[in-house]
Enzyme design. Structure first.
Site, PDB file in Angstrom:
ATOM      1  N   CYS A  97      59.287  45.902  52.886  1.00  0.00           N
ATOM      2  CA  CYS A  97      58.211  46.888  52.883  1.00  0.00           C
ATOM      3  C   CYS A  97      58.256  47.659  54.195  1.00  0.00           C
ATOM      4  O   CYS A  97      58.678  47.135  55.225  1.00  0.00           O
ATOM      5  CB  CYS A  97      56.852  46.201  52.717  1.00  0.00           C
ATOM      6  N   CYS A 124      52.956  40.278  38.167  1.00  0.00           N
ATOM      7  CA  CYS A 124      52.865  41.032  39.419  1.00  0.00           C
ATOM      8  C   CYS A 124      54.268  41.432  39.835  1.00  0.00           C
ATOM      9  O   CYS A 124      55.085  40.584  40.209  1.00  0.00           O
ATOM     10  CB  CYS A 124      52.197  40.169  40.493  1.00  0.00           C
ATOM     11  N   SER A 145      44.452  49.412  48.351  1.00  0.00           N
ATOM     12  CA  SER A 145      44.350  48.367  49.380  1.00  0.00           C
ATOM     13  C   SER A 145      43.586  48.943  50.564  1.00  0.00           C
ATOM     14  O   SER A 145      44.170  49.600  51.431  1.00  0.00           O
ATOM     15  CB  SER A 145      45.747  47.913  49.800  1.00  0.00           C
ATOM     16  N   LEU A 146      42.289  48.699  50.610  1.00  0.00           N
ATOM     17  CA  LEU A 146      41.434  49.318  51.625  1.00  0.00           C
ATOM     18  C   LEU A 146      41.339  48.438  52.879  1.00  0.00           C
ATOM     19  O   LEU A 146      41.769  48.829  53.955  1.00  0.00           O
ATOM     20  CB  LEU A 146      40.052  49.586  51.044  1.00  0.00           C
ATOM     21  N   HIS A 147      40.697  47.300  52.763  1.00  0.00           N
ATOM     22  CA  HIS A 147      40.693  46.244  53.785  1.00  0.00           C
ATOM     23  C   HIS A 147      39.920  46.549  55.070  1.00  0.00           C
ATOM     24  O   HIS A 147      39.783  45.670  55.922  1.00  0.00           O
ATOM     25  CB  HIS A 147      42.122  45.829  54.169  1.00  0.00           C
ATOM     26  N   ASN A 198      44.945  34.770  52.403  1.00  0.00           N
ATOM     27  CA  ASN A 198      45.860  33.693  52.054  1.00  0.00           C
ATOM     28  C   ASN A 198      46.815  33.438  53.212  1.00  0.00           C
ATOM     29  O   ASN A 198      47.666  34.282  53.518  1.00  0.00           O
ATOM     30  CB  ASN A 198      46.648  34.056  50.790  1.00  0.00           C
ATOM     31  N   SER A 227      48.997  49.484  42.540  1.00  0.00           N
ATOM     32  CA  SER A 227      48.285  49.326  43.805  1.00  0.00           C
ATOM     33  C   SER A 227      48.996  50.092  44.911  1.00  0.00           C
ATOM     34  O   SER A 227      50.215  50.000  45.052  1.00  0.00           O
ATOM     35  CB  SER A 227      48.215  47.842  44.178  1.00  0.00           C
TER      36      SER A 227
END
Length: 401
Positions: free
Chosen positions: A156, A149, A267-269, A344, A245
């Site tokens: 970010c 990963c 990455s919808l969420h 998480n 992603s």
């Protein structure tokens, strides 16, 4: 696209866009990325970093020191197939040229500030770059394979509220050498050199561009890096072994599909704009309908190469049965699978993980509609290596410092 980046891609792979607004937005994104450009890829003594150069640039460097183009092919083999970092070990190159190369160039790796291995076998590195900035990279092993990963930015810019990385401001983009270097360093750690023949039997078999940062906000560097990693005479990972992603940088999704053709994860969420506006603020710029249209256009998407939709399950926020039914409706007509990710936790996070019952019911609704929806088993939680847990202490340098 600047002159250097343009050499990484053949002319026939350009995106033909009739929508001037989309083209202008792409140009704006690329221009903004330049404001967060990485530092020059060279050592303090002035030696140039060879990792991250395209084949053409490597040939140009050889020509500049009076060497023939075939030397670039030799170096490419040693760097990316054999994993050699010391010119003196390149036995197909005469010793005088080895010394000449060592005076001018370096084959680097990120510095390892910390390395942790989880009880489940997940390994996390804290890598440090020449300017002192740091990122985290994770290797997730399976029984017969595993995924690295990779991060693309220090920090970010998206500020997704469920993501630990999102609490760290964007410091800068990573360069191609730094992106490629993460995978090479992971291979060093597991001793997987030279590159195994074919794709079977590789321990580090896949790349997921899902670490720190939004890769499509650092498109030119990630595109150059993935092009190097896919080169058949080096690391030789196929497109189907790489998944990128994005949180939904719509104008860059078409470009990524046309030029790279790697697998896409989104990455919808959330299934409602009013909620996604809050937990994924990028949605205010590119709402769900626009994002899903871009998914429908994505080249190569098929039942054999489905788009993955990542959906972090937040207790009482986005995990109701009604939202599962709406997700099914939204995905109609898109070759898709849904990764349901139990939230998480990280220090100070405002959310809780969905209950096992809510996870089960949500997954059953999506599965019954014909979409694979595995509940992802959390990996590396004990070392904060799981999805959404990555963060470093790197900070943006103060102006004038």
């Amino acid at each position: 696209m600047n002159q250097i980046a343009s050499k990484a891609f053949p002319p026939h792979s350009r995106v033909a866009t009739s929508d001037g607004l989309t083209e202008a937005e792409r140009d704006r994104i690329l221009a903004k990325a330049a404001l967060f450009a990485p530092p020059p890829m060279q050592d303090a003594d002035g030696r140039r970093e060879l990792v991250g150069l395209t084949r053409e640039e490597l040939a140009e460097e050889m020509a500049a020191i009076g060497e023939k183009p075939f030397r670039a092919k030799q170096l490419w083999h040693w760097i990316y197939h054999q994993g050699v970092r010391d010119f003196a070990q390149m036995n197909s190159i005469a010793k005088p040229l080895q010394a000449k190369l060592a005076e001018r160039f370096v084959i680097g790796r990120p510095g390892i500030t910390a390395e942790q291995t989880s009880t489940d076998g997940t390994r996390k590195w804290l890598f440090q770059w020449r300017d002192g900035q740091q990122v985290e990279t994770v290797y997730i092993p399976e029984s017969d394979r595993g995924s690295v990963c990779i991060s693309t930015q220090v920090g970010c810019t998206l500020s997704c509220t469920f993501c630990h990385t999102g609490t760290q401001k964007l410091v800068r983009n990573l360069g191609a050498a730094e992106i490629v270097g993460q995978f090479l360093a992971a291979r060093d750690s597991y001793g997987e050199w030279p590159t195994p023949k074919g794709e079977e039997g590789r321990r580090l078999s896949n790349i997921v561009v899902m670490g720190m940062g939004e890769p499509l906000y650092n498109y030119e560097n990630i595109a150059r890096a993935l092009t190097i990693l896919m080169d058949h005479e080096g690391v030789a990972l196929s497109r189907r072994r790489i998944t990128l992603s994005t949180s939904g940088v719509v104008p860059m999704m078409d470009k990524c599909g046309a030029e790279l053709g790697v697998n896409l994860a989104v990455s919808l969420h959330a299934v409602r704009d009013e909620l996604r506006d809050v937990i994924v603020p990028l949605n205010r710029k590119y709402p769900i309908a626009e994002l899903l249209d871009a998914c429908r256009r994505y080249p190569g998407a098929s039942n054999a190469r489905r788009i993955t939709f990542e959906y972090v399950m937040l207790r009482g926020v986005n995990d109701s049965e009604a939202e599962a039914h709406e997700l099914v409706r939204l995905l109609r007509g898109i070759p898709a699978k849904v990764n349901l990710i139990p939230f998480n936790p990280w220090p100070g996070s405002p959310y809780q993980t969905s209950t096992p019952e809510a996870l089960r019911k949500f997954a059953a609704i999506v599965n019954d509609a014909g979409y694979s929806s595995p509940i992802r088993r959390p990996r590396g939680r004990d070392i904060l290596a799981a999805c959404g847990q990555l963060k470093t202490e790197s900070e943006r340098a103060k102006r004038g410092a």
